[in-house]
Design a protein around this motif. Structure first.
Motif, PDB file in Angstrom:
ATOM      1  N   SER A  55      -5.581  25.229  24.300  1.00 21.80           N
ATOM      2  CA  SER A  55      -4.933  23.895  24.080  1.00 21.80           C
ATOM      3  C   SER A  55      -4.373  23.407  25.265  1.00 21.80           C
ATOM      4  O   SER A  55      -4.540  22.147  25.712  1.00 21.80           O
ATOM      5  CB  SER A  55      -3.819  24.102  23.119  1.00 21.80           C
ATOM      6  OG  SER A  55      -4.285  24.674  21.870  1.00 21.80           O
ATOM      7  N   ARG A 137       0.052  18.949   9.932  1.00 19.95           N
ATOM      8  CA  ARG A 137       0.232  18.564  11.229  1.00 19.95           C
ATOM      9  C   ARG A 137      -0.752  19.311  12.190  1.00 19.95           C
ATOM     10  O   ARG A 137      -1.145  18.612  13.019  1.00 19.95           O
ATOM     11  CB  ARG A 137       1.861  19.245  11.654  1.00 19.95           C
ATOM     12  CG  ARG A 137       3.045  18.501  10.980  1.00 19.95           C
ATOM     13  CD  ARG A 137       4.432  18.686  11.986  1.00 19.95           C
ATOM     14  NE  ARG A 137       4.302  20.096  11.801  1.00 19.95           N
ATOM     15  CZ  ARG A 137       5.346  20.768  10.895  1.00 19.95           C
ATOM     16  NH1 ARG A 137       5.850  20.110   9.874  1.00 19.95           N
ATOM     17  NH2 ARG A 137       5.491  22.033  10.965  1.00 19.95           N
ATOM     18  N   ALA A 140      -3.714  17.455  12.044  1.00 21.70           N
ATOM     19  CA  ALA A 140      -3.395  15.847  12.667  1.00 21.70           C
ATOM     20  C   ALA A 140      -3.570  16.177  14.036  1.00 21.70           C
ATOM     21  O   ALA A 140      -4.444  15.418  14.922  1.00 21.70           O
ATOM     22  CB  ALA A 140      -2.348  15.485  12.312  1.00 21.70           C
ATOM     23  N   TYR A 141      -2.935  17.087  14.633  1.00 21.95           N
ATOM     24  CA  TYR A 141      -3.133  17.250  16.210  1.00 21.95           C
ATOM     25  C   TYR A 141      -4.526  17.540  16.851  1.00 21.95           C
ATOM     26  O   TYR A 141      -5.077  16.652  17.629  1.00 21.95           O
ATOM     27  CB  TYR A 141      -2.463  18.582  16.836  1.00 21.95           C
ATOM     28  CG  TYR A 141      -0.887  18.665  16.425  1.00 21.95           C
ATOM     29  CD1 TYR A 141      -0.086  17.594  16.068  1.00 21.95           C
ATOM     30  CD2 TYR A 141      -0.309  20.110  16.241  1.00 21.95           C
ATOM     31  CE1 TYR A 141       1.162  17.890  15.823  1.00 21.95           C
ATOM     32  CE2 TYR A 141       0.925  20.250  15.721  1.00 21.95           C
ATOM     33  CZ  TYR A 141       1.804  19.153  15.497  1.00 21.95           C
ATOM     34  OH  TYR A 141       2.923  19.266  15.177  1.00 21.95           O
ATOM     35  N   ILE A 144      -6.602  14.297  16.262  1.00 25.51           N
ATOM     36  CA  ILE A 144      -6.079  13.095  17.225  1.00 25.51           C
ATOM     37  C   ILE A 144      -6.738  13.472  18.594  1.00 25.51           C
ATOM     38  O   ILE A 144      -7.478  12.635  19.302  1.00 25.51           O
ATOM     39  CB  ILE A 144      -4.523  12.970  17.494  1.00 25.51           C
ATOM     40  CG1 ILE A 144      -4.004  12.283  16.149  1.00 25.51           C
ATOM     41  CG2 ILE A 144      -4.048  12.262  18.443  1.00 25.51           C
ATOM     42  CD1 ILE A 144      -2.749  12.193  16.049  1.00 25.51           C
ATOM     43  N   TRP A 145      -6.422  14.591  19.077  1.00 24.39           N
ATOM     44  CA  TRP A 145      -6.910  15.095  20.306  1.00 24.39           C
ATOM     45  C   TRP A 145      -8.397  15.097  20.417  1.00 24.39           C
ATOM     46  O   TRP A 145      -8.938  14.374  21.421  1.00 24.39           O
ATOM     47  CB  TRP A 145      -6.451  16.552  20.858  1.00 24.39           C
ATOM     48  CG  TRP A 145      -4.997  16.821  20.881  1.00 24.39           C
ATOM     49  CD1 TRP A 145      -4.246  15.758  21.039  1.00 24.39           C
ATOM     50  CD2 TRP A 145      -4.389  17.983  20.714  1.00 24.39           C
ATOM     51  NE1 TRP A 145      -2.966  16.282  21.135  1.00 24.39           N
ATOM     52  CE2 TRP A 145      -3.049  17.581  20.888  1.00 24.39           C
ATOM     53  CE3 TRP A 145      -4.863  19.262  20.649  1.00 24.39           C
ATOM     54  CZ2 TRP A 145      -2.240  18.650  20.968  1.00 24.39           C
ATOM     55  CZ3 TRP A 145      -3.714  20.249  20.638  1.00 24.39           C
ATOM     56  CH2 TRP A 145      -2.393  20.070  20.979  1.00 24.39           C
ATOM     57  N   VAL A 181       0.898   8.941  21.996  1.00 25.68           N
ATOM     58  CA  VAL A 181       0.560   9.868  20.873  1.00 25.68           C
ATOM     59  C   VAL A 181       0.248  11.706  21.550  1.00 25.68           C
ATOM     60  O   VAL A 181       0.815  12.487  20.882  1.00 25.68           O
ATOM     61  CB  VAL A 181      -1.047   9.466  20.515  1.00 25.68           C
ATOM     62  CG1 VAL A 181      -1.670  10.413  19.513  1.00 25.68           C
ATOM     63  CG2 VAL A 181      -0.889   8.134  19.980  1.00 25.68           C
ATOM     64  N   THR A 185       2.402  14.556  20.185  1.00 21.27           N
ATOM     65  CA  THR A 185       1.709  15.521  19.415  1.00 21.27           C
ATOM     66  C   THR A 185       1.915  17.088  20.253  1.00 21.27           C
ATOM     67  O   THR A 185       2.030  18.143  19.578  1.00 21.27           O
ATOM     68  CB  THR A 185       0.182  15.436  19.473  1.00 21.27           C
ATOM     69  OG1 THR A 185      -0.244  14.999  20.720  1.00 21.27           O
ATOM     70  CG2 THR A 185      -0.471  14.487  18.338  1.00 21.27           C
ATOM     71  N   ALA A 189       3.423  20.283  18.625  1.00 20.79           N
ATOM     72  CA  ALA A 189       2.616  21.467  18.525  1.00 20.79           C
ATOM     73  C   ALA A 189       3.063  22.549  19.293  1.00 20.79           C
ATOM     74  O   ALA A 189       3.097  23.720  18.686  1.00 20.79           O
ATOM     75  CB  ALA A 189       1.250  21.006  19.561  1.00 20.79           C
TER      76      ALA A 189
END
Lengths: 394, 455
Positions: A55, A137, A140-141, A144-145, A181, A185, A189
């Motif tokens: 990540s 969540r 969503a991370y 979005i990424w 954002v 995030t 995270a």
């Protein structure tokens, strides 16, 4: 202005590197799958380290790309593509997360509804710390990424052909949207995957702590790739020691930034001495963890600090390569320090399982990079700022 | 998009003034007699300073009972003002050191002025801890030295670290400022026809001859000083934040405080520099040296740091809830909806909401609007310190000892006086020294950069 012409012809990456990547992935996969059969709890913890490491590479690289657009930087344009390639790791993050997700009960104490029921603090936290919301969540991370990664790199690729300046303008817009954002995030995270391993513990600086390591990792892996590729003449002509110096200086700066954040967190908790907070550090002082914690200061701060302090060392390609690999190792070390005390309370554990997951990480990074590099230019040849970037002098 | 060309660098200085023109323009305020407006401005700031002196004089005569400080709110205005002014002093060194290391050329036009503001702001800030200890003549004991009383300072107290951090910061900022002034002193020395001025400028220019060797040494010293000053930008406000955060008071003890305070300090410092520069560039006709583009970049930094401050507010709130610690949760609810609601929402709207308008280019480049936002930022940042200091103290763990804090007229007088002192020093600065670095601006005029490659 001098009239530097852009000399770039696309060459294939050396095939033995791809083979090395493939071999690492195969060995890594064999070890990790075997590990899951033998000790799935321990493997899940290691898998979490892998996930958080990749990540960092993925979203950190995207951050570097975005910050270049937003800050109007020119010096980094000749090798922006390198970070774009590493950003592609984001695409496989969900796959890495799957085995972790199926072992949530081994990792996260708060997922056990029966033990939450007796614990007043965890009961209060349950609107946030519950599997349903956690899943939403995490999805969503990733979403979005990946979305921002796809949009921004697509525009960048298009520019190779068209050279259209409007694409730069567009990407600046997307970058501006991405930054807030990203801050939100990445923070959540890190709270979800790392801080909630000890669900009773809390620290407001934690998101920034993970951020500092993330940027450092993205810088280090980019530096390693840039120096190696440039030495082989695979990048555009005109990347000089001034560019190297800037990369070295940034790694040095973020090493200090990490130390600053880590020290701030430690000092404030140590000084106030509240049992609600100190237990997290005390757990990292238990048995052999003590040596590991002292090691963190040396590995993560002192070695890169001394290694990159002087001006010549920031320009020296060999030193830069050693230090960037070291910093990548240091990030894994740091993640191990954050995650593993939850698994092994009395002391550090290290065996072939801990060895296998980083191998897999290395293989994945090489493969992802080479697959991206196969069909794309290694240099954003259509970028209007490229020439200025090559003319960059300190 | 309208005519933005990314292949070209935007010039820091507009037009192509000759080096001579720059020299004349920047030294003009020093060569000419001040006009009426200058005296009017000076009269205003001196009056404010006078109010402060009277308020302080009364405080010394009658004692600190004239202030609003009470039990439990022992910190009150003096600490709020101290943190506020130290914060203002953060833009200067950030611009001169950190932006220098980042090779940001647009800093050249504004660095000198911002450094001056840093020094004056830190000097202003220094007054407050001194008066707050009640007996400033005993302040010498803050310096650890072997003495007959065998009295030693408490080395584990962040309040003492403040003494070291702030004095180091002041010293290094001053050296930085002075080193930058040396080539300009030499330029002024070579220009002036006044004998007395010649002696003064000659003394301070330390025999500078603009030789190649001088410049080489100068560049090296400047780079090293920038390296030293960079950690100081972070350390000063970090330690100021420790004053609060090492305690166990809810609302003070939170690990995000150090970076959050630094971001806030840069935020308020930039707003102040932006505000003052808007006047300076107009009055002295520096509009092509301190361009709208430069101001826009400053506004971007204000937006960035303002958002960081907003992030910190949100994190504090979230973690207060997440921690499950009751006094923590109470403190934040109390801040937002307790007796200091008004202060809290002034803080949030000025620091988090209004600066977000800088997302729009139109607002970033419209001078009256950015001025107003800059003022609001400083109002907001002053209230931030007020909210942190006062709300946490006025309602702590023991409800029986709660008390409402209200400042008195004397407190207000001292605050006004601090602004008076700061702006008086600034006004004197504009007439005695070049407020823009002559040498550094010359270096960013089009055509003065070295070119690389083939010629």
């Amino acid at each position: 202005m001098s009239s530097t012409s852009i000399e770039y012809t696309k060459k294939d990456l050396p095939s033995n590197v791809t083979k090395l990547g493939a071999a690492l992935v195969v060995i890594g996969l064999v070890i990790t799958i075997l590990a899951y059969f033998i000790d799935h709890t321990r493997s899940a913890f290691n898998n979490l380290i892998l996930l958080m490491f990749l990540s960092s590479v993925g979203v950190g690289s995207l951050f570097l790309v975005v910050i270049e657009y937003l800050g109007g930087a020119v010096w980094s344009v000749p090798f922006r593509r390198i970070s774009e390639f590493f950003g592609a790791v984001l695409l496989i993050l969900p796959i890495i997360a799957i085995p972790v997700y199926f072992n949530l009960h081994d990792l996260f104490h708060w997922t056990h509804i029966e033990s939450v029921a007796g614990d007043k603090l965890l009961e209060e936290k349950s609107p946030y710390l519950n599997e349903m919301f956690f899943t939403i969540r995490v999805l969503a991370y990733f979403l979005i990424w990946i979305m921002f990664y796809l949009v921004i790199t697509r525009n960048s690729r298009k520019q190779d052909v068209s050279g259209d300046q409007k694409l730069t303008k567009k990407n600046i817009r997307y970058s501006a949207i991405f930054i807030p954002v990203f801050a939100i995030t990445l923070t959540f995270a890190s709270i979800d995957w790392l801080m909630s391993l000890e669900p009773h513990w809390f620290s407001t600086i934690f998101g920034i702590y993970y951020f500092s390591g993330t940027v450092l990792t993205a810088l280090a892996i980019a530096t390693f790739a840039i120096v190696s590729l440039n030495e082989k003449g695979l990048l555009v002509k005109g990347i000089t020691k001034d560019h190297y110096y800037s990369l070295g200086a940034l790694m040095f700066a973020f090493t200090n930034f990490w130390a600053y954040i880590a020290f701030s967190q430690y000092l404030l908790i140590w000084y106030a001495n509240l049992p609600e907070e100190t237990f997290w550090f005390l757990a990292r002082w238990e048995g052999s963890w003590m040596y590991f914690s002292i090691g963190l200061i040396i590995v993560r701060f002192l070695v890169p600090y001394i290694g990159l302090l002087s001006q010549p060392s920031k320009m020296n390609p060999k030193r830069l390569k050693i230090m960037s690999v070291w910093i990548l190792f240091a990030h894994i070390y740091d993640l191990y320090w954050l995650i593993m005390p939850t698994y092994s309370k009395d002391g550090i554990v290290f065996g072939w399982i801990e060895f296998g997951f980083p191998l897999l990480a290395g293989g994945i990074l090489i493969l992802v990079f080479n697959m991206r590099a196969k069909n794309q230019n290694l240099v954003p040849i259509g970028d209007p700022k490229l020439k200025r970037g090559l003319n960059f002098r300190l | 998009m309208s005519g933005l060309d990314y292949t070209q660098e935007i010039s820091v200085v507009e037009g192509q003034p000759s080096l001579r023109e720059i020299e004349d323009l920047i030294s003009k305020p020093l060569d000419s007699k001040p006009d009426k407006k200058y005296y009017i401005a000076l009269a205003i700031t001196m009056t404010m300073l006078g109010i402060g002196v009277i308020a302080l004089g009364l405080s010394f005569y009658y004692g600190t009972g004239l202030w609003g400080n009470n039990n439990p709110v022992g910190w009150g205005f003096p600490i709020v003002n101290f943190v506020f002014w130290v914060g203002i002093g953060h833009a200067g060194t950030l611009i001169s050191a950190i932006l220098f290391l980042f090779r940001q050329k647009w800093r050249n036009g504004i660095a000198r002025f911002a450094e001056g503001m840093t020094i004056f702001a830190v000097m202003t800030a220094g007054i407050f801890p001194l008066i707050h200890v009640g007996r400033p003549w005993l302040a010498g004991y803050l310096i650890p030295y072997p003495n007959q009383h065998s009295l030693w300072v408490n080395f584990t107290s962040p309040l003492l670290w403040d003494v070291f951090a702030v004095s180091t910061y002041l010293t290094v900022s001053f050296i930085f400022w002075y080193v930058g002034l040396i080539p300009d002193f030499a330029t002024l020395r070579d220009r002036t026809t006044n004998k007395l001025k010649k002696i003064i400028y000659s003394t301070f220019s330390l025999g500078w001859r603009h030789s190649n060797r001088h410049w080489q040494h100068y560049e090296m010293v400047y780079l090293i000083l920038a390296g030293f000053a960079t950690p100081l930008v972070l350390s000063v406000h970090t330690i100021v934040s420790f004053d609060f955060a090492v305690s166990i008071l809810p609302g003070w003890h939170t690990t995000i405080f150090p970076p959050y305070f630094v971001a806030g300090a840069v935020f308020s410092g930039f707003a102040m520099v932006q505000n003052v520069l808007i006047f300076i560039r107009k009055i002295f006709n520096y509009e092509h040296i301190i361009t709208v583009d430069t101001l826009e970049k400053m506004n971007k930094i204000i937006l960035l740091t303002g958002s960081m401050v907003g992030y910190a507010y949100a994190m504090e709130f979230f973690i207060a809830w997440y921690s499950g610690v009751q006094p923590e949760q109470f403190t934040f609810i109390n801040r937002a909806f307790g007796p200091y609601t008004w202060a809290y929402w002034i803080m949030v709207s000025c620091n988090v909401i209004f600066p977000q308008l800088f997302w729009f280019k139109k607002i970033r480049t419209t001078i009256p609007v950015m001025f107003v936002i800059g003022v609001l930022v400083n109002v907001g940042m002053w209230f931030e310190r007020f909210v942190i200091t006062v709300t946490s103290l006025s309602r702590d763990y023991l409800p029986s000892s709660w008390a409402y804090y209200a400042p008195t007229l004397t407190d207000a007088g001292i605050l006004i006086g601090s602004f008076g002192l700061f702006f008086t020093l600034l006004l004197l600065f504009t007439k005695t020294l070049p407020v823009v670095s002559i040498a550094e601006v010359k270096a960013v005029v089009k055509g003065s950069q070295p070119s690389h490659g083939d010629h």
